[in-house]
Design an enzyme around this catalytic site. Structure first.
Site, short mmCIF file in Angstrom:
data_model
loop_
_atom_site.label_atom_id
_atom_site.label_comp_id
_atom_site.label_asym_id
_atom_site.label_seq_id
_atom_site.Cartn_x
_atom_site.Cartn_y
_atom_site.Cartn_z
CG HIS A 162 -1.61 -1.29 1.25
ND1 HIS A 162 -2.94 -1.40 0.54
CD2 HIS A 162 -1.58 -2.39 2.01
CE1 HIS A 162 -3.36 -2.63 0.85
NE2 HIS A 162 -2.65 -3.15 1.79
CB SER A 283 14.73 22.31 -13.85
OG SER A 283 14.02 23.49 -13.99
CE LYS A 289 12.71 18.95 -9.95
NZ LYS A 289 11.71 19.36 -10.93
CD GLU A 296 9.67 12.21 -14.83
OE1 GLU A 296 9.24 12.31 -13.66
OE2 GLU A 296 9.98 12.75 -15.87
#
Length: 353
Positions: A162, A283, A289, A296
């Site tokens: 979970h 970024s 970043k 992704e």
């Protein structure tokens, strides 16, 4: 001005008017099925040899046809021969060029076959090669997972249920879960390849041919283990493509989960891994970043492959037997799913390693 009479196409015998340009642009598949040219050349060479062995064409005609086909293959590879929209598809482009090169004898190549059994054969050869390439890419990702598990597998991290911390586990144990998933993927692909390994060539448009051909010779020449028994099924069947796309969709179900783990683990909140700069992006506005773009994108590209499968199933679901032009829509979904899978597996192996 109405289209003028056109009788030069293989199927143009009964027609008194040429295909309208807008209709041709809509129906032609040469823009994407040109990718099948190595298979189409291979199939045509095998067909010419079989025709000669069965006494349908002479040995001299066979040799001229085979030499012409090999020359066309080199022309396509080098870019010296570019099919035209008027060719409609790769099969007619090659036959048209063959007649240009060797004269009317080139037209004899079409004896005892149709584009229907020709494209079905080309597609099966493509799928067999694609499965082999994807299997090799999966094996490389598995090898990478094993290497990381051997190197860092004793690292302890929380296991989750979970998405809540549950029990401590070893990194190696976690990574090898993906190894097992990928192993099942390879088994599915091997099963698909076995069912793909059936020769449709010789089935003609749908009901075979009256010419005395030797399909077993074709199967041996082209490396098929079996020949299709029912010509109507052989012409209309695209199960093998649907099965491949289903197997690839399951591959993406697995590698998307791995990509999601990597994305989470690379966050400051988890902090389990640090991604290599060479396989990350940044970024333009926030210099601190480091973004897990490869993971992704692998996760995101799953939607493309799922969509390819659904598109093909939708095409197939209501088709009456045997061949329909709807089946032309199988190739772009096939090519996209195969390309996307190979690229994603290779990128993910590089990221993990």
């Amino acid at each position: 001005m109405p289209p003028q009479r056109e009788t030069s196409r293989t199927w143009g015998g009964r027609f008194t008017r040429a295909t309208a340009p807008d209709a041709l642009a809509f129906t032609a598949s040469i823009g994407f099925d040109i990718r099948l040219y190595p298979y189409d050349i291979r199939v045509s060479i095998a067909h010419a040899r079989m025709l000669a062995a069965c006494g349908i064409i002479s040995a001299r005609d066979r040799d001229r046809i085979v030499a012409g086909l090999r020359a066309i293959e080199k022309e396509i590879e080098s870019g010296r021969f570019r099919p035209q929209l008027a060719d409609e598809d790769i099969h007619m482009a090659i036959e048209r060029r063959l007649v240009e090169k060797i004269g009317a004898v080139g037209a004899k190549l079409h004896a005892a076959r149709s584009r229907n059994d020709q494209v079905a054969t080309d597609a099966r050869l493509f799928v067999k090669d694609a499965i082999d390439a994807i299997d090799a890419a999966i094996a490389r990702l598995q090898s990478t997972l094993l290497d990381v598990a051997e190197r860092d597998g004793e690292a302890v991290l929380p296991g989750y249920t979970h998405l809540q911390r549950a029990q401590p586990i070893l990194l190696g144990h976690h990574l090898l879960a993906y190894y097992d998933m990928l192993e099942r993927d390879r088994e599915r692909l091997a099963d698909c390849r076995r069912r793909t390994d059936v020769l449709p060539l010789g089935c003609g448009a749908l009901a075979g041919t009256t010419l005395p051909i030797d399909r077993r010779m074709l199967a041996k020449e082209l490396g098929f283990k079996r020949i299709a028994e029912n010509s109507i099924d052989a012409i209309s069947d695209r199960d093998f493509i649907a099965e491949l796309l289903a197997a690839l969709a399951i591959v993406f179900t697995h590698i998307s989960r791995l990509a999601s783990d990597i994305t989470l683990w690379a966050t400051s909140e988890f902090g389990f891994v640090v991604l290599d700069d060479a396989y990350s992006t940044g970024s333009s506005m926030m210099p601190q970043k480091k973004n897990p773009d490869i993971a992704e994108l692998v996760r995101g590209k799953s939607g493309r492959v799922f969509g390819d499968l659904l598109a093909l199933l939708t095409v197939l679901k209501g088709l009456p037997l045997a061949y329909n032009s709807d089946l032309q829509e199988d190739k772009e979904a096939l090519f996209d799913a195969v390309d996307t899978t190979k690229a994603s597996l290779e990128a993910l192996a590089a990221l993990v390693g």
